[in-house]
Motif scaffolding. Structure first.
Motif, PDB file in Angstrom:
ATOM      1  N   PHE A   1      -5.240   6.009  -3.823  1.00 47.50           N
ATOM      2  CA  PHE A   1      -4.726   7.281  -3.169  1.00 47.50           C
ATOM      3  C   PHE A   1      -4.877   8.514  -4.095  1.00 47.50           C
ATOM      4  N   GLN A   2      -5.240   9.696  -3.615  1.00 50.09           N
ATOM      5  CA  GLN A   2      -5.182  10.927  -4.412  1.00 50.09           C
ATOM      6  C   GLN A   2      -3.989  11.395  -4.818  1.00 50.09           C
ATOM      7  N   PRO A   3      -3.513  12.157  -5.732  1.00 54.98           N
ATOM      8  CA  PRO A   3      -2.384  12.656  -6.134  1.00 54.98           C
ATOM      9  C   PRO A   3      -1.461  13.113  -4.898  1.00 54.98           C
ATOM     10  N   GLY A   4      -1.892  13.622  -3.706  1.00 55.74           N
ATOM     11  CA  GLY A   4      -1.259  14.045  -2.719  1.00 55.74           C
ATOM     12  C   GLY A   4      -0.983  13.000  -1.715  1.00 55.74           C
ATOM     13  N   GLY A   5      -1.416  11.934  -2.016  1.00 56.54           N
ATOM     14  CA  GLY A   5      -1.217  10.712  -0.825  1.00 56.54           C
ATOM     15  C   GLY A   5      -2.252  10.422   0.003  1.00 56.54           C
TER      16      GLY A   5
ATOM     17  N   LEU B   1       0.853  -1.349  -0.038  1.00 57.17           N
ATOM     18  CA  LEU B   1       0.065   0.148   0.065  1.00 57.17           C
ATOM     19  C   LEU B   1       0.942   1.253   0.050  1.00 57.17           C
ATOM     20  N   ARG B   2       1.889   1.393   0.868  1.00 60.55           N
ATOM     21  CA  ARG B   2       2.919   2.504   0.532  1.00 60.55           C
ATOM     22  C   ARG B   2       3.474   2.571  -0.688  1.00 60.55           C
ATOM     23  N   LEU B   3       3.910   1.302  -1.281  1.00 61.43           N
ATOM     24  CA  LEU B   3       4.300   1.376  -2.587  1.00 61.43           C
ATOM     25  C   LEU B   3       3.202   2.103  -3.658  1.00 61.43           C
TER      26      LEU B   3
ATOM     27  N   SER C   1       4.165   9.967  -7.560  1.00 59.46           N
ATOM     28  CA  SER C   1       5.049  10.015  -8.863  1.00 59.46           C
ATOM     29  C   SER C   1       4.211   9.564 -10.028  1.00 59.46           C
ATOM     30  N   ALA C   2       3.040   9.600 -10.080  1.00 66.45           N
ATOM     31  CA  ALA C   2       2.263   9.444 -11.264  1.00 66.45           C
ATOM     32  C   ALA C   2       2.296  10.447 -12.306  1.00 66.45           C
TER      33      ALA C   2
ATOM     34  N   SER D   1      -6.759 -12.735  -3.367  1.00 66.17           N
ATOM     35  CA  SER D   1      -5.623 -12.003  -3.785  1.00 66.17           C
ATOM     36  C   SER D   1      -5.793 -10.475  -4.046  1.00 66.17           C
ATOM     37  N   TYR D   2      -4.764  -9.579  -4.222  1.00 64.52           N
ATOM     38  CA  TYR D   2      -5.050  -8.305  -4.385  1.00 64.52           C
ATOM     39  C   TYR D   2      -4.048  -7.999  -5.635  1.00 64.52           C
ATOM     40  N   MET D   3      -4.333  -7.087  -6.591  1.00 64.43           N
ATOM     41  CA  MET D   3      -3.685  -6.822  -7.642  1.00 64.43           C
ATOM     42  C   MET D   3      -3.419  -5.354  -7.810  1.00 64.43           C
ATOM     43  N   ILE D   4      -2.338  -4.892  -8.355  1.00 61.92           N
ATOM     44  CA  ILE D   4      -2.140  -3.357  -8.804  1.00 61.92           C
ATOM     45  C   ILE D   4      -2.200  -3.126 -10.003  1.00 61.92           C
TER      46      ILE D   4
END
Length: 149
Positions: A113-117, A49-51, A58-59, A83-86
């Motif tokens: 997450f929103q652009p600001g995290g 999740l932190r990734l 950084s998008a 499972s979970y996928m990104i």
């Protein structure tokens, strides 16, 4: 006249005492192992999740350093029971299958997450038998693991 060994009754008593000790210790050991597996799985999910959160920050960069692809769009974590996928910009990035007998419960299908995290508050439950762990994401993007209910 010296003794040559143990009598059958003495062997049975020793076996009974050892069986009682094993019966008292094994359930606690199994529960401890379940808790360690869940702690490990929760720590892995927190790291991913932190990734995802860092990918969101950084998008705006044209090339993501981790995946080595040109990707645009908001990274999303999609959940199933096993499972979970990104995904990022609709492109599949990675999947994390659940270990044996572990399953996830999340009230929505996806987390992003929103652009600001920042994020919508969310709690993901990880179950193994009767034991559970929670992974909590709060509104300002803090992510932590906690013991289950």
């Amino acid at each position: 006249m010296g003794e040559r060994g143990w009598s059958f009754i003495e062997l049975l008593v020793c076996a009974a005492v050892l069986s009682l000790l094993a019966a008292a210790v094994l359930p606690k050991t199994a529960h401890w192992l379940e808790e360690r597996r869940l702690d490990s799985e929760a720590a892995c999910m927190v790291a991913e999740l932190r990734l995802l959160q860092e990918m969101t920050r950084s998008a705006s960069r044209p090339q993501d350093a981790l995946w080595g692809k040109n990707t645009t769009g908001v990274p999303v974590m999609r959940f199933t029971r096993r499972s979970y996928m990104i995904f990022q910009g609709g492109d599949f990035m990675m999947e994390h299958p659940a270990p044996a007998q572990v399953h996830y419960v999340f009230p929505r299908d996806e987390l992003y997450f929103q652009p600001g995290g920042d994020a919508e508050p969310a709690t993901i439950y990880i179950y193994l038998g009767a034991t559970s762990r929670r992974v909590i994401v709060d509104r300002v993007g803090r992510i932590r693991a906690a013991a289950g209910d």
